[in-house]
Every structure is written in C-alpha cells, then in structure tokens.
Design a protein around this motif. Structure first.
Motif, PDB file in Angstrom:
ATOM      1  N   ALA A 283       0.820  -1.205   0.000  1.00 12.65           N
ATOM      2  CA  ALA A 283       0.000   0.000   0.000  1.00 12.65           C
ATOM      3  C   ALA A 283       0.855   1.256   0.000  1.00 12.65           C
ATOM      4  CB  ALA A 283      -0.932  -0.018   1.229  1.00 12.65           C
ATOM      5  N   ARG A 284       1.995   1.210   0.658  1.00 13.38           N
ATOM      6  CA  ARG A 284       2.844   2.403   0.752  1.00 13.38           C
ATOM      7  C   ARG A 284       4.078   2.321  -0.135  1.00 13.38           C
ATOM      8  NH1 ARG A 284      -0.335   5.895   2.700  1.00 13.38           N
ATOM      9  NH2 ARG A 284       1.508   7.217   3.075  1.00 13.38           N
ATOM     10  N   VAL A 285       4.244   1.203  -0.834  1.00  6.78           N
ATOM     11  CA  VAL A 285       5.415   1.024  -1.702  1.00  6.78           C
ATOM     12  C   VAL A 285       4.947   0.665  -3.103  1.00  6.78           C
ATOM     13  CG1 VAL A 285       7.552  -0.259  -2.116  1.00  6.78           C
ATOM     14  CG2 VAL A 285       6.833   0.238   0.238  1.00  6.78           C
ATOM     15  N   SER A 286       5.315   1.476  -4.084  1.00  8.94           N
ATOM     16  CA  SER A 286       4.949   1.232  -5.473  1.00  8.94           C
ATOM     17  C   SER A 286       6.146   0.668  -6.219  1.00  8.94           C
ATOM     18  CB  SER A 286       4.486   2.535  -6.146  1.00  8.94           C
ATOM     19  OG  SER A 286       3.366   3.074  -5.472  1.00  8.94           O
ATOM     20  N   LEU A 287       5.880  -0.336  -7.062  1.00  7.65           N
ATOM     21  CA  LEU A 287       6.942  -0.987  -7.824  1.00  7.65           C
ATOM     22  C   LEU A 287       6.690  -0.796  -9.306  1.00  7.65           C
ATOM     23  CD1 LEU A 287       9.408  -2.875  -8.087  1.00  7.65           C
ATOM     24  CD2 LEU A 287       7.823  -4.815  -7.930  1.00  7.65           C
ATOM     25  N   VAL A 315      13.643   3.688   5.081  1.00 11.49           N
ATOM     26  CA  VAL A 315      12.500   4.581   4.859  1.00 11.49           C
ATOM     27  C   VAL A 315      11.512   4.455   6.013  1.00 11.49           C
ATOM     28  CG1 VAL A 315      10.513   5.054   3.371  1.00 11.49           C
ATOM     29  CG2 VAL A 315      12.753   4.554   2.353  1.00 11.49           C
ATOM     30  N   ARG A 316      11.148   3.213   6.366  1.00 10.89           N
ATOM     31  CA  ARG A 316      10.173   3.017   7.444  1.00 10.89           C
ATOM     32  C   ARG A 316      10.710   3.510   8.784  1.00 10.89           C
ATOM     33  NH1 ARG A 316       9.168  -1.770   4.419  1.00 10.89           N
ATOM     34  NH2 ARG A 316      10.823  -2.868   5.550  1.00 10.89           N
ATOM     35  N   ARG A 317      12.005   3.350   8.975  1.00 17.53           N
ATOM     36  CA  ARG A 317      12.571   3.703  10.281  1.00 17.53           C
ATOM     37  C   ARG A 317      12.756   5.203  10.444  1.00 17.53           C
ATOM     38  NH1 ARG A 317      17.981   1.002  13.006  1.00 17.53           N
ATOM     39  NH2 ARG A 317      17.865   2.116  14.996  1.00 17.53           N
ATOM     40  N   HIS A 318      13.192   5.865   9.391  1.00 19.29           N
ATOM     41  CA  HIS A 318      13.552   7.281   9.520  1.00 19.29           C
ATOM     42  C   HIS A 318      12.500   8.221   8.956  1.00 19.29           C
ATOM     43  CE1 HIS A 318      17.508   6.062  10.872  1.00 19.29           C
ATOM     44  NE2 HIS A 318      17.659   5.310   9.789  1.00 19.29           N
ATOM     45  N   ALA A 319      11.713   7.742   7.970  1.00 22.58           N
ATOM     46  CA  ALA A 319      10.684   8.615   7.403  1.00 22.58           C
ATOM     47  C   ALA A 319       9.317   8.358   8.014  1.00 22.58           C
ATOM     48  CB  ALA A 319      10.620   8.422   5.884  1.00 22.58           C
ATOM     49  N   GLY A 320       9.174   7.237   8.734  1.00 20.52           N
ATOM     50  CA  GLY A 320       7.906   6.939   9.384  1.00 20.52           C
ATOM     51  C   GLY A 320       7.110   5.896   8.634  1.00 20.52           C
ATOM     52  N   ASP A 322       4.115   6.017   7.671  1.00 20.25           N
ATOM     53  CA  ASP A 322       3.191   6.576   6.679  1.00 20.25           C
ATOM     54  C   ASP A 322       3.903   7.092   5.436  1.00 20.25           C
ATOM     55  OD1 ASP A 322       1.062   6.034   8.354  1.00 20.25           O
ATOM     56  OD2 ASP A 322       1.189   7.989   9.354  1.00 20.25           O
ATOM     57  N   ALA A 323       5.238   7.026   5.412  1.00 20.47           N
ATOM     58  CA  ALA A 323       5.973   7.531   4.254  1.00 20.47           C
ATOM     59  C   ALA A 323       5.738   6.622   3.049  1.00 20.47           C
ATOM     60  CB  ALA A 323       7.463   7.607   4.575  1.00 20.47           C
ATOM     61  N   ARG A 344      13.032   5.556  -3.973  1.00 21.40           N
ATOM     62  CA  ARG A 344      12.797   6.966  -3.613  1.00 21.40           C
ATOM     63  C   ARG A 344      11.659   7.050  -2.608  1.00 21.40           C
ATOM     64  NH1 ARG A 344       9.521  10.893  -5.715  1.00 21.40           N
ATOM     65  NH2 ARG A 344       8.838   9.476  -7.392  1.00 21.40           N
ATOM     66  N   ASP A 345      11.758   7.989  -1.689  1.00 20.15           N
ATOM     67  CA  ASP A 345      10.695   8.171  -0.692  1.00 20.15           C
ATOM     68  C   ASP A 345      10.336   9.645  -0.596  1.00 20.15           C
ATOM     69  OD1 ASP A 345      12.109   9.570   1.649  1.00 20.15           O
ATOM     70  OD2 ASP A 345      13.403   7.817   1.375  1.00 20.15           O
ATOM     71  N   ASP A 346       9.218   9.924   0.084  1.00 14.09           N
ATOM     72  CA  ASP A 346       8.773  11.319   0.264  1.00 14.09           C
ATOM     73  C   ASP A 346       8.967  11.771   1.703  1.00 14.09           C
ATOM     74  OD1 ASP A 346       6.894   9.797   1.554  1.00 14.09           O
ATOM     75  OD2 ASP A 346       5.147  10.642   0.542  1.00 14.09           O
ATOM     76  N   GLY A 347       9.963  11.199   2.380  1.00 10.58           N
ATOM     77  CA  GLY A 347      10.222  11.545   3.769  1.00 10.58           C
ATOM     78  C   GLY A 347      10.918  12.887   3.922  1.00 10.58           C
ATOM     79  N   PRO A 348      11.374  13.184   5.120  1.00 11.14           N
ATOM     80  CA  PRO A 348      11.997  14.493   5.385  1.00 11.14           C
ATOM     81  C   PRO A 348      13.422  14.609   4.867  1.00 11.14           C
ATOM     82  CG  PRO A 348      12.022  13.143   7.363  1.00 11.14           C
ATOM     83  CD  PRO A 348      11.238  12.376   6.343  1.00 11.14           C
ATOM     84  N   GLY A 349      13.994  13.525   4.348  1.00  9.76           N
ATOM     85  CA  GLY A 349      15.374  13.608   3.876  1.00  9.76           C
ATOM     86  C   GLY A 349      16.368  13.361   5.002  1.00  9.76           C
ATOM     87  N   ILE A 350      17.621  13.342   4.622  1.00  2.00           N
ATOM     88  CA  ILE A 350      18.691  13.063   5.578  1.00  2.00           C
ATOM     89  C   ILE A 350      19.531  14.330   5.750  1.00  2.00           C
ATOM     90  CG2 ILE A 350      20.704  11.630   6.090  1.00  2.00           C
ATOM     91  CD1 ILE A 350      19.524   9.502   4.276  1.00  2.00           C
ATOM     92  N   PRO A 351      19.689  14.821   6.970  1.00  2.00           N
ATOM     93  CA  PRO A 351      20.517  16.012   7.170  1.00  2.00           C
ATOM     94  C   PRO A 351      21.960  15.767   6.745  1.00  2.00           C
ATOM     95  CG  PRO A 351      19.188  15.512   9.118  1.00  2.00           C
ATOM     96  CD  PRO A 351      19.076  14.341   8.197  1.00  2.00           C
ATOM     97  N   ALA A 352      22.629  16.813   6.347  1.00  4.93           N
ATOM     98  CA  ALA A 352      24.023  16.705   5.914  1.00  4.93           C
ATOM     99  C   ALA A 352      24.893  16.183   7.060  1.00  4.93           C
ATOM    100  CB  ALA A 352      24.538  18.070   5.445  1.00  4.93           C
TER     101      ALA A 352
END
Length: 401
Positions: A283-287, A315-320, A322-323, A344-352
């Motif tokens: 549901a949350r992952v498109s292939l 992705v699940r661990r750091h973006a949540g 619902d990402a 690719r994900d729509d999460g908050p990204g990874i800080p530098a």
C-alpha cells in the motif's frame, strides 16, 4: 547453506626446484660427455669412469629430493656437496697433470653449481655462502694455485648462489605478506557479510522492540530498554576492529597458504529480479518494473534485492510508517549492460553529515547493507537526499555480476 573452505597456495620458489632438478640432470650429462670426448687423455680413466657411474646413479636417484624444500633435507645437502667436493679433489688423480695445470674442467664440471644452488634455494644466502666457499676451497686445492680462471669461476658461483639465496628469502617474505593480506581481506569481507545479515534481521528486531516497548510502557518498557542495550552492544561488536588469527605461515615446501571461507556456487540458472522485488510492493510502496524478465545470477539478484530491502527499512525507520516509497527497476541494454534499481521516498530527507555520524556510532545500514552489498557485486550505490524533499537511492549492478 554453509560455506566451504578454499585453499590457495602461492609459491614462487617451486619453479626454482623444478629448474634445479633439470639443471642437475643436464649438467650430469654434460660432465659425462666431456669425459667421453677426452677419455684417452686421462691418466687414470677408470677413476673418472667410476666417479661418473656414482654421479649418474646419485643424480637420478635423488631427483625426488630436489622436488621441494621439505624433501631436500640437510642430510641430503651434505651428501650432495660431498659428492661434488670428492669429484673436484679426484680430478688430479684421474686426469693428466698438464690438463689440470692448463685449466681443464674438474670431474663434476658445472654439476657442482647445482649442489650449491640447492643450498641457496633451501636455506637462503647464508647457506649458499657456506656451500660456495667450500667449493671454492676445494677448487683451489685441486688446482694447487689460485689461477686466474679458477678465481673467476669461483667468484661467479659464489656471487650467483648468494644472489639467488637472497632472492629466495625475499620471495618467501613477500609470499607471507601477500598471504596475510589476502587472509585479512577475506576475513573482512566475511565479517561485512555477517554484519549485513545481522543488520537486516537482529538489529531491526531489537530496534522495533525498543520503540514498541517505550510506547506500551510498563514491563514492556523495561523489555524495550534491555533490547536497546543489546542493540548497542551488538552494533559495537559488528563495527569493531578485525584481528583475524594468521594462518599464512606453513611449510615452505608448499609456499604461502591462505584459507578463506567462500559462499557455495549457485548451481541454478538466472532468476528474474522482478520476482524477488515483488514482495516489497504494498500500500505504501509502489513498484515499477519492465514488462520483460530481468535475468540475473541468483546470488547477485538476492544481494541486490536485500539492498533494496535495507533501503526500504531505512524509509520506514527514519521517514515513518506513513511515508511512501517508489521502486523503479531499469534493465539497461548494451554491452556489458547493467541493472539500475532506484528507491525513492517522500520523507523528510537526511541532514548533511548524518550518514557519517551514524556510521561512527556503529549504525551500518547504508555502509554495509547497501553500499557494501553493491561493492561486492562490482556495482555502486549513490544516495541523494535533500532535507524536506525525501531521499533517493540509486543501485547499479552489472548484468554479469
């Protein structure tokens, strides 16, 4: 399936033993040929004939002795040198005095150098110096005076044998160093493989227990705290330094020896990468995949799929939970061609600087589970992340990985 032990032997000195065996036979025939062409000029030809009979039997019978360092014992070297010295000292007895004083060859002739070279290959330059010095003394006694050609031949054998002995010592040291380096590399790769498996399974479960325990509270919170402590301890163990026990030094007859554990070969044919990636879709992952099969070697396909799974875990661990995530599979044509999988994900990204910090803390998900896997396959993993705009991981693997 358990791995198997593979033994690699490296020996640059073994060809020297084979060359030495051939040299002894050829120089023995050469010495006998010299006698056959000048037997009528010998004062006591029966003495020379008796010696050559012994030399022929000895050379052929002892060929197994010069097959390697293990069989070439000190007792054999002493007996071999004695045969050579006896031939040199018997020369004035068998040959005419005029031929001896004119610089004629000794009975063993250049066969003597083979005995000296055996000392050099077996024991290095010090043994070579001892044997060549003994031969030099015998030549001076046989000639009666240090003639120019005698001194020239003695110095030539002395320098050559010592040089060869030194080269053999350097080669042995180089073999041991190379064997140690290969062994450490093999052990490091095995440790990284185990670390990836641990990260994909045990560490993820411990991290989940810690999070859920903190949410539930009560006794579950204590269980979560213990799971967190074990996660930290396990990460420290996985990312710790590697100090394998050296097994590179064995009998010099076999050269340097390295034992590595390798994965069993895949006996089946190519597998379709799409079938391994299909379980990740949800549901949350498109292939998105090609319409045609994407064939890959089984081992490479499993490793690539595991790297994709590690990226989705991140992705699940750091973006949540619902990402959303998207997996794009591309089968690029041409030679040699490569498979490209993008996550690719729509999460908050990874800080530098966050990845470097996580690797320093022993969190090796990207370093081992993703980049380590792709490196072992001869491919590459590129991570692009912009804070607030999600993260993209591009995995490239050659088709013949």
């Amino acid at each position: 399936m358990p791995g198997r032990e593979r033994v690699m032997r490296m020996s640059v000195e073994q060809p020297l033993w084979r060359a030495l065996a051939a040299y002894r036979v050829l120089t023995m025939l050469y010495a006998i040929g010299l006698y056959a062409t000048a037997y009528d000029r010998f004062a006591r030809p029966w003495v020379a004939l008796s010696y050559y009979g012994v030399l022929l039997v000895w050379t052929l019978a002892t060929l197994p002795k010069v097959a390697g360092a293990a069989s070439c014992t000190r007792r054999f070297l002493a007996a071999d040198l004695t045969i050579a010295l006896t031939g040199i000292l018997l020369t004035p007895v068998a040959d005419a005095h005029q031929r001896v004083t004119d610089g004629g060859p000794t009975l063993p002739s250049i066969w003597t150098a083979g005995s000296v070279l055996a000392f050099a290959v077996k024991g290095g330059w010090r043994w070579a110096a001892f044997a060549s010095t003994t031969v030099a003394a015998a030549n001076l006694v046989e000639r009666g005076s240090p003639a120019r050609d005698t001194v020239h031949n003695v110095i030539l054998v002395w320098v050559a044998s010592i040089a060869i002995g030194y080269v053999v010592e350097v080669a042995r040291a180089s073999e041991r160093t190379l064997a140690r380096a290969l062994e450490i590399e093999a052990a490091t790769r095995e440790r990284e493989r185990l670390a990836r498996d641990i990260h994909d399974g045990v560490l993820q479960v411990l991290a989940m227990v810690q999070r859920r325990g903190a949410v539930i509270g009560g006794e579950a919170a204590e269980l979560g705290r213990l799971a967190g402590e074990q996660e930290v301890a396990l990460r420290t163990l996985v990312s710790g330094g590697l100090v394998p026990v050296s097994r590179a030094s064995e009998d010099a007859a076999e050269g340097a020896v390295v034992r590595v554990v390798e994965e069993p070969d895949d006996t089946g044919g190519p597998v379709d990468l799409r079938a391994l990636l299909a379980p990740y879709a949800g549901a949350r992952v498109s292939l998105a995949e090609p319409g045609a099969p994407v064939p890959m070697p089984p081992g490479a396909a499993r490793e690539l799929a595991a790297a994709v799974g590690a990226a989705l875990d991140n992705v699940r661990r750091h973006a949540g939970e619902d990402a959303r995530a998207w997996i794009l599979v591309e089968d690029e044509p041409g030679e040699p061609g490569e498979i490209v999988v993008t996550v690719r994900d729509d999460g908050p990204g990874i800080p530098a600087g966050r990845l470097a910090q996580a690797e320093g803390e022993g969190r090796l998900g990207v370093a081992l589970s993703i980049r380590g896997r792709l490196r072992d396959l001869g491919g590459s993993a590129e991570l692009i992340s912009v804070p607030g705009q999600g993260t993209e991981v591009e995995l490239k693997v050659p088709k013949d990985a």
